[in-house]
Design an enzyme around this catalytic site. Structure first.
Site, PDB file in Angstrom:
ATOM      1  N   SER A   1      -7.237 -69.006-105.537  1.00 23.95           N
ATOM      2  CA  SER A   1      -6.451 -68.183-104.604  1.00 23.95           C
ATOM      3  C   SER A   1      -5.482 -67.225-105.281  1.00 23.95           C
ATOM      4  O   SER A   1      -4.942 -66.333-104.624  1.00 23.95           O
ATOM      5  CB  SER A   1      -5.669 -69.070-103.644  1.00 23.95           C
TER       6      SER A   1
ATOM      7  N   LYS B   1      -6.134 -63.731-104.746  1.00 23.50           N
ATOM      8  CA  LYS B   1      -5.751 -63.053-103.491  1.00 23.50           C
ATOM      9  C   LYS B   1      -4.687 -61.972-103.749  1.00 23.50           C
ATOM     10  O   LYS B   1      -4.604 -60.987-103.021  1.00 23.50           O
ATOM     11  CB  LYS B   1      -5.254 -64.072-102.467  1.00 23.50           C
TER      12      LYS B   1
ATOM     13  N   TYR C   1     -15.968 -62.725-100.613  1.00 19.14           N
ATOM     14  CA  TYR C   1     -14.753 -63.563-100.685  1.00 19.14           C
ATOM     15  C   TYR C   1     -14.888 -64.656-101.746  1.00 19.14           C
ATOM     16  O   TYR C   1     -13.995 -64.852-102.575  1.00 19.14           O
ATOM     17  CB  TYR C   1     -14.464 -64.172 -99.306  1.00 19.14           C
TER      18      TYR C   1
ATOM     19  N   TYR D   1       1.412 -71.460 -99.696  1.00 20.93           N
ATOM     20  CA  TYR D   1       1.021 -72.074 -98.423  1.00 20.93           C
ATOM     21  C   TYR D   1       2.245 -72.688 -97.738  1.00 20.93           C
ATOM     22  O   TYR D   1       3.296 -72.075 -97.697  1.00 20.93           O
ATOM     23  CB  TYR D   1      -0.086 -73.113 -98.639  1.00 20.93           C
TER      24      TYR D   1
ATOM     25  N   VAL E   1      -6.025 -73.398-106.189  1.00 22.39           N
ATOM     26  CA  VAL E   1      -6.425 -74.795-106.106  1.00 22.39           C
ATOM     27  C   VAL E   1      -7.023 -75.282-107.441  1.00 22.39           C
ATOM     28  O   VAL E   1      -7.219 -76.481-107.633  1.00 22.39           O
ATOM     29  CB  VAL E   1      -7.403 -74.963-104.917  1.00 22.39           C
TER      30      VAL E   1
END
Lengths: 314, 314, 314, 314
Positions: free
Chosen positions: C66, C69, C193, C246, C264
């Site tokens: 992530s 991102k 993605y 998060y 992660v």
């Protein structure tokens, strides 16, 4: 299905339940409920001819708790009529009996009159017309009329304990007041609400009280006294079927197939429309807050008698 | 209540509905549904003696959509038995037919088999034993058997459109697969699911199909062929009562008082246990996605016949 | 606060972390992540003069997941500008990284670009202009430019595993497509993605990549090449601060006080604006899915250097 | 970025804001707030040298409302230390300032001390040690100390109005009491809570009060008096950044990039760590309940001064 001898049926069910070891857990949030022995059981059936069949502690009074929501709704509909439904819904809640999440989503309108929030609105509607003492007086008169028994009383110790620990109900009431769906002060409202929940009744008295729902609104088999209209009786039964066991209502309909209402004291009132009014009492609760053995006993009753509203041999 | 002449009843209801101006809104998410005229109506009653009463477009086929969830559940229970319930609940959903919120809270277990998520799991259970073609073959055979009409078919154009636009169902299926509650690939699963929903039937055929639920599992009045056990028939009726109209199930029980299942094509199948199997079709939907005039028509039917399961004059 | 010797700092932190026994749990949803030893650790600091300080496995590549991102958002803003924000929010999510509940409440608009749903929309926006291969080509070129290292590649085995197990991401994408917030097919979208998430980088490479965020949009200290505007650099840092961990973002801000983004795979990229770009890698995760020792290491770094954006001695 | 003349800056911003027509909506849930003219505006900057720059109604007192949550948290941390965090979280709420949904999900633990539920727990923690009058006395003494102005008072009319209409706060408090996270009676608790929210302060006073957060815990520039530790000052700033604007905190961080706290009276306190303490007051609110022009004014301030904590030119 040939009608069996009902006394044999209730005795058989009493025997079977006595052998079950999974009895659930007695409610312990107030001392008067926590001190009840889980070994109690009682069962009463009153049929459409007025015959009465009992077993176990059917004459021992217990706290009917939320079962009274059926009677307070009946009384409120009598006072204010269907206007009541502008402030309370008629759908199963899809969540626990005391959930507040749904109230935020639906802006202060409880989903039905048999969850706590809904019954609190019912109390508020009654307070729109009467003083607290009048409401409780009328309520007891109503219960004495439908049972034919004027010894039924409110247990003040239970009402007091409920009042002292009822923070979640206070949250619900205040939350709905913020949306304008509670018009009285929360303390005035909950004073009434907690008293309405604190009725002490035996299975015998409770089954007697349910006769007007068995009889299409007439007070009892063989009389022409009318408590409510037949239309309203059917509709209250529909609400009991859909919403009478909180988030276990679907399970109760699936296993038992009768309109019913449970209370945290371990009682259940079930109605076989036109056939019988049934009360059971087993104090231990399952995880949805409904009487564990009470549901089992009613499931067996319907197996032995065929009384499900979904039976097809009529 | 004296039984009225049912042909007069269905004609009267047809007249009354024709005069209603609030007809709801026709589903428009796929072209084959959007192009249906909201002025259609149809009604069929088949009673426990096998007599059939019809009015309007009772012989015009329409897309029964979610009503087929009753039949696919029946078939799946026949194949796998009550083990099915380890993967699907039996409680009213408390939310819209296609909500995904509940799946997150309950970790991939849909609340009942009559919301989309639940019927997708039912399709997956069928796929655990059969190939897609076999399932659709068995399903049509089942429908031919229960109706006695082997002209009933799946509308491939509807299935194709559903497949092209079914993103929310894909979300549901993938979400449940993430929790291990869908075992087949989503495309394989939804291929079956969308076909099961794309059955074309008339009111006459639909009421015929409902006979086994009216008759306690026997195929039709006057026969001894058994489709399912009486116990299972009652339980499916209980599920229809509790969950058959999505988040309008409580309202349907309150107003109509019969187990029923609606579809987004505007059809409703309702069962008066032991008395009648009833199908109505009015394409316009209310805000819960149930047929607006269909519910009204059934409410009138019960007023005129007294068939509510909550009636007390038995 | 006097600036300490940064090599001593990174060595000290490496020693301290090596002694900690609570190392969290390595992600195990795909084999390529599950097989990573939890005993790995790596740390790299690049300061505003371009000096580089490393310890442990700072040159070992891991799956940044992530963290990518941040880079895909940067690239998408470069391509389409602030119009992106009509399809993605800028608020902390208040729930888990893969929650779908919020999407139902906010009708298909993800709360920010750093939760999965938001990054899936970012991929969709890129697909509005480019073919999948072009996007991945551009993305690698972007990464090569910001790091000055053209050996960085996408791990196809990881992308393949993600694709095979990504049911929850498929649910998110389909759900948003139902609301019209995904315009490409879900498979086309997730193909992009999953590849964007499957970048392999070492701490050294990751800290190099973060230099443009440390330097107000310039590629690296001492250069005048501009990757993005200073305004945009600040805003991406704000998003990292608010949403980078998060539902543990508040805790990271409280303990570390730097904008950061976790993955992660156990990596975290943190930026001390104008001061340093920092990458850490400890594969074990805490209950929010963020690197357990990675957070501890950064907390210690800020204690030893005083680099919190909330420091007051400037 | 060269530091501009701050008096010119505040005057320019005042001019610009005066020309904006979208001014939001003044809170109208109590008369004392509803009667405030939306045309008011005030702004004060106190810099790290103690210089003060003002424009508009910077000396007019207004109801600071939730901004006081910063000060009551500071005081409570001083009294009980970090044990406070066992009863309140540190994450952005992801929902409205008065949402109760999250409390059900997280079993009575509010997500942070700057939403109403969190500040109610802070009041309860204070009540664990002191009588209500003592708390209010200590609170005023604290405010007098940090501002150096002992004319600051609580507006009893506001406290009374809040108390009369605060049903939603009563719901929150009762709900948390049901989970044991409120130990005092709700009325005793809210008596304190409402008074803490009813502080009247001018922009000048508010900016003075914020100096200890600008100065790393020291009371004011140029002094060595310590209000709180530097560590705690940084952490409170982190909480303000993450949670200071309810569900608009991400937007504020994105546009302004400073820790801040808003109140429903239209005030915002923002801190540029080590640089300035800033107070603005524009009574009109946006849809998240934050001052509409207050946010705009601070966004312009940061554009003109470069004070974002995410700036990279340090």
């Amino acid at each position: 299905m040939k009608q069996p001898d009902l006394q044999i049926v209730v005795d058989q069910i009493a025997d079977e339940m006595a052998q079950q070891s999974e009895r659930g857990v007695v409610a312990d949030y107030i001392p008067t409920l926590a001190s009840v022995s889980p070994s109690h059981f009682g069962m009463t059936i009153i049929d459409h001819d007025g015959n009465c069949y009992m077993s176990g502690d059917a004459d021992v009074a217990f706290s009917i708790q939320s079962i009274s929501k059926v009677f307070s709704l009946t009384m409120a509909l009598g006072f204010v009529g269907d206007g009541l439904w502008s402030r309370v819904g008629r759908e199963p809640s899809g969540s626990a009996f005391n959930s507040i999440v749904q109230l935020e989503w639906e802006q202060g309108i409880p989903r039905n009159p048999f969850i706590n929030a809904g019954a609190i609105v019912v109390a508020d509607i009654l307070l729109g017309r009467y003083e607290p003492r009048e409401i409780l007086g009328e309520f007891l008169r109503f219960m004495h009329t439908v049972t034919g028994d004027d010894t039924i009383t409110i247990d003040e110790a239970v009402a007091k304990s409920e009042n002292e620990t009822g923070f979640r109900n206070r949250a619900l009431a205040n939350y709905m007041r913020a949306y304008g769906n509670i018009e009285n002060t929360v303390e005035r409202n909950l004073g009434v609400y907690f008293h309405l929940c604190s009725l002490s009744m035996s299975c015998h008295q409770l089954a007697s009280a349910g006769r007007y729902l068995m009889c299409g609104g007439r007070r009892a088999p063989g009389t022409s006294d009318t408590i409510i209209s037949q239309q309203r009786a059917k509709r209250i039964l529909a609400l009991m079927m859909m919403c009478g066991h909180y988030d276990g209502s679907g399970e109760f309909a699936y296993r038992v197939g009768l309109p019913g209402k449970s209370g945290v004291g371990g009682g259940i009132l079930a109605i076989a429309p036109g056939i019988a009014s049934i009360a059971v009492w087993f104090p231990g609760l399952n995880s949805q807050g409904n009487s564990q053995l009470g549901s089992n006993a009613l499931e067996r009753l319907v197996e032995l008698t065929g009384w499900s509203v979904f039976r097809t041999d009529q």
